[in-house]
Design a protein around this motif. Structure first.
Motif, PDB file in Angstrom:
ATOM      1  N   GLU A 232       0.829  -1.351  -0.045  1.00 29.16           N
ATOM      2  CA  GLU A 232      -0.097   0.020   0.100  1.00 29.16           C
ATOM      3  C   GLU A 232       0.782   1.394  -0.067  1.00 29.16           C
ATOM      4  O   GLU A 232       0.634   2.350  -0.548  1.00 29.16           O
ATOM      5  CB  GLU A 232      -0.996   0.092   1.300  1.00 29.16           C
ATOM      6  N   VAL A 233       1.904   1.120   0.656  1.00 26.57           N
ATOM      7  CA  VAL A 233       2.586   2.229   0.887  1.00 26.57           C
ATOM      8  C   VAL A 233       3.711   2.685  -0.261  1.00 26.57           C
ATOM      9  O   VAL A 233       3.654   3.824  -0.849  1.00 26.57           O
ATOM     10  CB  VAL A 233       3.733   2.199   1.854  1.00 26.57           C
ATOM     11  N   SER A 234       4.099   1.492  -0.801  1.00 24.40           N
ATOM     12  CA  SER A 234       5.115   1.788  -2.092  1.00 24.40           C
ATOM     13  C   SER A 234       3.991   1.797  -3.597  1.00 24.40           C
ATOM     14  O   SER A 234       4.729   2.044  -4.386  1.00 24.40           O
ATOM     15  CB  SER A 234       5.759   0.782  -2.173  1.00 24.40           C
ATOM     16  N   GLY A 235       2.805   1.360  -3.310  1.00 22.48           N
ATOM     17  CA  GLY A 235       2.079   1.553  -4.516  1.00 22.48           C
ATOM     18  C   GLY A 235       1.092   2.443  -4.483  1.00 22.48           C
ATOM     19  O   GLY A 235       1.264   3.436  -5.267  1.00 22.48           O
ATOM     20  N   ALA A 236       0.016   2.593  -3.820  1.00 20.19           N
ATOM     21  CA  ALA A 236      -1.103   3.573  -3.877  1.00 20.19           C
ATOM     22  C   ALA A 236      -0.819   4.740  -3.241  1.00 20.19           C
ATOM     23  O   ALA A 236      -0.942   5.964  -3.718  1.00 20.19           O
ATOM     24  CB  ALA A 236      -2.309   2.940  -3.174  1.00 20.19           C
ATOM     25  N   ILE A 237       0.411   4.932  -2.250  1.00 22.61           N
ATOM     26  CA  ILE A 237       0.751   6.123  -1.569  1.00 22.61           C
ATOM     27  C   ILE A 237       1.876   6.767  -2.134  1.00 22.61           C
ATOM     28  O   ILE A 237       2.011   7.758  -2.489  1.00 22.61           O
ATOM     29  CB  ILE A 237       0.601   6.096   0.001  1.00 22.61           C
ATOM     30  N   GLY A 238       3.038   5.858  -2.160  1.00 25.11           N
ATOM     31  CA  GLY A 238       4.295   6.332  -2.482  1.00 25.11           C
ATOM     32  C   GLY A 238       5.319   7.154  -1.396  1.00 25.11           C
ATOM     33  O   GLY A 238       6.154   7.597  -2.100  1.00 25.11           O
ATOM     34  N   GLN A 239       4.664   6.903  -0.362  1.00 22.97           N
ATOM     35  CA  GLN A 239       5.744   7.589   0.789  1.00 22.97           C
ATOM     36  C   GLN A 239       4.848   7.213   2.134  1.00 22.97           C
ATOM     37  O   GLN A 239       3.831   6.852   1.960  1.00 22.97           O
ATOM     38  CB  GLN A 239       5.797   9.190   0.761  1.00 22.97           C
TER      39      GLN A 239
END
Length: 376
Positions: free
Chosen positions: A266-273
């Motif tokens: 989720e962090v590295s996919g949809a959010i990016g940070q």
């Protein structure tokens, strides 16, 4: 006086066991219609916006996949715990720690680029989630501590630790004071499946693969048989030579690893940070997904899509009708309530028991005195 008592049925209905999720969903729809009517909204209009419009276009199906991926991953891990009669309620914290551990490389070593970055991040995410899940497992096996309380309380520790990280040592110095880390580099981002059609990334593939592998584990392997035996009859499991303490660690570590994988995906996919909040409550909603899917990994895939739709529907009715997005949480809560209610009535029947009222103390003494005279 009358009181209610639950009596275990000698044999549960196979038909109603299969229909239970559908009955629960139908009851949720009826209760939801009453809810929308009380809010002054036409239920048919609200249901159309809630359930139909969010999946009417291709890009919206991609958004559904993004929401469903973490729910499926977490719920598949939780299903193993619950089958073993081990109550991991802290998947939300394990999700957060997976996101934190997996972010170590792009945040601490942003100059590290290449094809190994993402696999290492995913591996670290699983390690982080499993390590955090090992805490309640250790407390349960070592001190017989209730895992419901410890795993739940650790969620708040994880949330506060994440908040401290992004506001303190990991805050982006170029972020104009906003509590967030630097944006992940290209090598640290989960790639999208079909960039021209929507934002869905490989997280949904991870979820589907995990569901299939855990289904094989539970239905075709000795370890799955061990989980089922210890969950249904710990005494029989001990006679068979299965270790309960080993099972506690196995279930918690597997569940935590999948929750951690969901977190870093989720962090590295949809959010990016990393941000102060990286989950709208996926770890808790996944509990509903697990039970709606009958603790079957393949059933969980379908249940995850349904619950993901409630997130999109909540956002849709908020923007279209001006209703609070908390309506989605209400729907999720009602669904869990009806699922557990239906399951309870399948396994138990309700019996009314009459309680005889005790006579007054004086009446008891008078009756005893009368009997004594008659005897003399």
């Amino acid at each position: 006086m009358m009181r209610l008592e639950l009596v275990k049925r000698p044999q549960r209905s196979i038909l109603f066991s299969a229909l239970s999720p559908f009955i629960a969903f139908a009851l949720t729809m009826i209760a939801g219609a009453v809810l929308f009517a009380l809010l002054g909204v036409n239920p048919l209009t609200a249901f159309n916006i809630y359930f139909i419009e969010p999946i009417s276009q291709v890009w919206q199906l991609h958004e559904l996949a993004i929401k469903a991926a973490p729910l499926i991953l977490i719920a598949v891990g939780l299903s193993v715990c619950y089958k073993a009669n081990i109550w991991n309620i802290g998947a939300e914290g394990q999700f957060i720690f997976g996101g934190i551990f997996g972010s170590i490389i792009p945040v601490m070593f942003p100059q590290f680029e290449g094809p190994l970055v993402l696999p290492l991040m995913l591996l670290l995410g699983m390690v982080g989630g499993a390590a955090y899940a090992a805490i309640p497992a250790l407390l349960k096996t070592r001190f017989n501590t209730n895992e419901i309380l410890t795993s739940l309380m650790l969620v708040y520790v994880a949330q506060l630790f994440l908040d401290w990280l992004v506001r303190g040592p990991w805050r982006d110095p170029q972020g104009h004071g906003f509590p967030q880390t630097i944006q992940f580099g290209d090598s640290a981002v989960v790639p999208e499946l079909m960039p021209d059609a929507g934002r869905a990334n490989w997280g949904i593939v991870f979820a589907l693969v995990a569901a299939v592998l855990v289904w094989i584990l539970m239905s075709r392997m000795l370890k799955g048989f061990e989980v089922r035996v210890l969950g249904s009859s710990p005494r029989a499991g001990r006679f068979a030579g299965f270790g309960i303490k080993r099972m506690v660690f196995f279930a918690f570590l597997l569940s935590g690893a999948l929750a951690g994988l969901a977190g870093i995906s989720e962090v590295s996919g949809a959010i990016g940070q990393l941000q102060p909040v990286i989950s709208p409550g996926y770890g808790f909603t996944a509990i509903i997904v697990a039970f709606l899917g009958r603790l079957n990994p393949l059933g969980i895939v379908a249940a995850g899509l349904v619950l993901a739709l409630t997130y999109l529907g909540g956002e849709a009715v908020q923007s279209a009708l001006g209703i609070s997005d908390k309506v989605a949480r209400v729907f999720q809560g009602m669904l869990l309530f009806f699922v557990l209610g239906c399951d309870t009535l399948i396994h138990y029947r309700i019996r009314l028991i009459g309680l005889a009222l005790a006579p007054p103390d004086g009446a008891v003494k008078l009756e005893a005195s009368t009997k004594l005279k008659e005897a003399s």
